[in-house]
Design a protein around this motif. Sequence first.
Motif, mmCIF file in Angstrom:
data_model
loop_
_atom_site.group_PDB
_atom_site.id
_atom_site.type_symbol
_atom_site.label_atom_id
_atom_site.label_comp_id
_atom_site.label_asym_id
_atom_site.label_seq_id
_atom_site.Cartn_x
_atom_site.Cartn_y
_atom_site.Cartn_z
ATOM 1 N N PRO A 19 0.839 -1.202 0.000
ATOM 2 C CA PRO A 19 0.000 0.000 0.000
ATOM 3 C C PRO A 19 0.871 1.248 0.000
ATOM 4 N N ARG A 20 0.368 2.319 -0.597
ATOM 5 C CA ARG A 20 1.186 3.513 -0.821
ATOM 6 C C ARG A 20 1.782 4.072 0.459
ATOM 7 N N ASP A 21 0.988 4.092 1.547
ATOM 8 C CA ASP A 21 1.527 4.687 2.773
ATOM 9 C C ASP A 21 2.689 3.875 3.333
ATOM 10 N N VAL A 22 2.628 2.549 3.202
ATOM 11 C CA VAL A 22 3.722 1.705 3.684
ATOM 12 C C VAL A 22 4.911 1.791 2.734
ATOM 13 N N ALA A 23 4.632 1.887 1.443
ATOM 14 C CA ALA A 23 5.693 1.899 0.427
ATOM 15 C C ALA A 23 6.551 3.153 0.475
ATOM 16 N N THR A 24 6.126 4.146 1.216
ATOM 17 C CA THR A 24 6.922 5.371 1.362
ATOM 18 C C THR A 24 7.411 5.568 2.791
ATOM 19 N N GLU A 25 7.186 4.574 3.632
ATOM 20 C CA GLU A 25 7.514 4.689 5.054
ATOM 21 C C GLU A 25 8.872 4.058 5.348
ATOM 22 N N GLN A 26 9.557 4.565 6.337
ATOM 23 C CA GLN A 26 10.822 4.006 6.793
ATOM 24 C C GLN A 26 10.628 3.400 8.177
ATOM 25 N N PHE A 27 11.240 2.232 8.386
ATOM 26 C CA PHE A 27 11.095 1.512 9.640
ATOM 27 C C PHE A 27 12.466 1.315 10.284
ATOM 28 N N ASP A 28 12.456 1.208 11.612
ATOM 29 C CA ASP A 28 13.698 0.948 12.340
ATOM 30 C C ASP A 28 14.137 -0.506 12.197
ATOM 31 N N HIS A 29 13.166 -1.398 12.061
ATOM 32 C CA HIS A 29 13.453 -2.829 11.956
ATOM 33 C C HIS A 29 12.452 -3.480 11.015
ATOM 34 N N VAL A 30 12.927 -4.434 10.234
ATOM 35 C CA VAL A 30 12.062 -5.277 9.407
ATOM 36 C C VAL A 30 12.387 -6.721 9.749
ATOM 37 N N MET A 31 11.362 -7.534 9.912
ATOM 38 C CA MET A 31 11.583 -8.954 10.210
ATOM 39 C C MET A 31 10.681 -9.797 9.330
ATOM 40 N N PHE A 32 11.135 -11.008 9.023
ATOM 41 C CA PHE A 32 10.267 -11.929 8.284
ATOM 42 C C PHE A 32 10.759 -13.363 8.385
ATOM 43 N N ASN A 33 9.789 -14.261 8.289
ATOM 44 C CA ASN A 33 9.988 -15.706 8.293
ATOM 45 C C ASN A 33 9.423 -16.195 6.961
ATOM 46 N N PRO A 34 10.247 -16.210 5.895
ATOM 47 C CA PRO A 34 9.721 -16.449 4.549
ATOM 48 C C PRO A 34 9.440 -17.928 4.302
ATOM 49 N N PRO A 35 8.775 -18.245 3.189
ATOM 50 C CA PRO A 35 8.655 -19.660 2.805
ATOM 51 C C PRO A 35 10.036 -20.297 2.713
ATOM 52 N N TYR A 36 10.160 -21.512 3.238
ATOM 53 C CA TYR A 36 11.468 -22.136 3.366
ATOM 54 C C TYR A 36 11.940 -22.868 2.109
ATOM 55 N N TYR A 37 11.004 -23.231 1.228
ATOM 56 C CA TYR A 37 11.362 -24.081 0.102
ATOM 57 C C TYR A 37 11.170 -23.339 -1.213
ATOM 58 N N ASP A 38 12.095 -23.560 -2.147
ATOM 59 C CA ASP A 38 12.020 -22.870 -3.428
ATOM 60 C C ASP A 38 11.358 -23.714 -4.502
ATOM 61 N N HIS A 39 10.665 -24.805 -4.090
ATOM 62 C CA HIS A 39 9.930 -25.639 -5.038
ATOM 63 C C HIS A 39 8.709 -26.207 -4.333
ATOM 64 N N HIS A 40 7.727 -26.627 -5.104
ATOM 65 C CA HIS A 40 6.492 -27.168 -4.549
ATOM 66 C C HIS A 40 6.564 -28.690 -4.473
ATOM 67 N N VAL A 41 5.798 -29.241 -3.547
ATOM 68 C CA VAL A 41 5.744 -30.687 -3.358
ATOM 69 C C VAL A 41 4.311 -31.149 -3.580
ATOM 70 N N ASP A 42 4.129 -32.145 -4.419
ATOM 71 C CA ASP A 42 2.786 -32.662 -4.684
ATOM 72 C C ASP A 42 2.157 -33.192 -3.406
ATOM 73 N N GLY A 43 0.875 -32.887 -3.229
ATOM 74 C CA GLY A 43 0.140 -33.398 -2.076
ATOM 75 C C GLY A 43 0.196 -32.518 -0.860
ATOM 76 N N ALA A 44 0.933 -31.422 -0.902
ATOM 77 C CA ALA A 44 0.982 -30.517 0.254
ATOM 78 C C ALA A 44 -0.363 -29.844 0.442
ATOM 79 N N HIS A 45 -0.718 -29.536 1.689
ATOM 80 C CA HIS A 45 -1.972 -28.850 1.976
ATOM 81 C C HIS A 45 -2.009 -27.525 1.213
ATOM 82 N N PRO A 46 -3.161 -27.169 0.591
ATOM 83 C CA PRO A 46 -3.232 -25.941 -0.218
ATOM 84 C C PRO A 46 -2.763 -24.696 0.516
#
Length: 242
Positions: free
Chosen positions: A99-126
Motif C-alpha cells: 500500500p502507498r503509505d507503507v511503500a513510502t515509510e521508513q522503519f527501524d526494523h524489518v523482520m520476516f519468516n519467509p517460505p522455506y522451500y524454493d519448489h512445490h511438493v505434490d500433495g501438500a496442503h493448499p
Amino acid sequence: MGDLTEDKYLDGRVKIKQPREGYRAGSDAVMLAAAVPATSGDRVLELGAGAGVASACLIWRVTGITMTCIEKEARHALLAAENLGPRARVLQADLQYLPRDVATEQFDHVMFNPPYYDHHVDGAHPLKHSTHFEDTPFAAWIEVARKRVRPKGTVTVIHRAERLDDVLQCFVGFGDVRILPISARNGRVAKRVIVQGRRGAAAGCRLLFPFVMHNGAEHISDGDDYSDAARRILREGHRLEL
C-alpha cells in the motif's frame, strides 16, 4: 472455534487463533521476534506476518513500538488483525505491491519468516503452498526489506540452514551481518539460521556460536526438555542477543 485453534506462546502470555489445518506458526516465529533489537518508540515492519505470532511476541516483549504487518493470504490477515487488535496495523497485501503509505515509510526494523522451500511438493496442503513454498523469490523479500528499513536499521530473517548461501547473497547493501545457527541438540547439524544485518553499516560478517534448543543428546520422552537459553526465550519472552 471449529476449524480454528487458540494456541499459547511465551508460556501463555500470548494467545493466538490460527487455522487448525495448513500453516501453523511454531518456535521459529518466537525466535525471530526475540532476535529483533527493538526498543520503545521504534517502528517495526513484519513481512508475511501469518496470523501474527512473531509480531505479538515482539509487542509483548517491547512496549511502545509501532507495529505494521503485511500478509498476503486473506484469512491469515484477518486472524492477525483479530489477534493483534489495536496494537498493530495489519494490511492484506502482496509484499511486492505494498500500500502507498507503507511503500513510502521508513522503519527501524524489518523482520520476516519467509517460505522455506524454493519448489512445490505434490500433495501438500493448499494453505501450505503459499507459506512453505516460494511464490515470491527470496531476493524480492530482501529487496523490499532493504527499501523500507532506515539507514543503520536492522533486517532480521529466520530460514533453513541449507539456504544460508541464498540468504547471504541477497544481503547486498547490509553490514554488521550476524549469523546464528540454531541446532536441535549439542553436536547436531544446525537446521535453522537467523541472519541479521544493518542497512549501510560498515562492519563485516560474524558467525556466532550455535544456539542449542534442547538438552540431552537425543529425544527420549515427550515433555519440555528445552535448554535454559531456549526456555528463557520461548517460555519467558527474553530477547535473543546476537
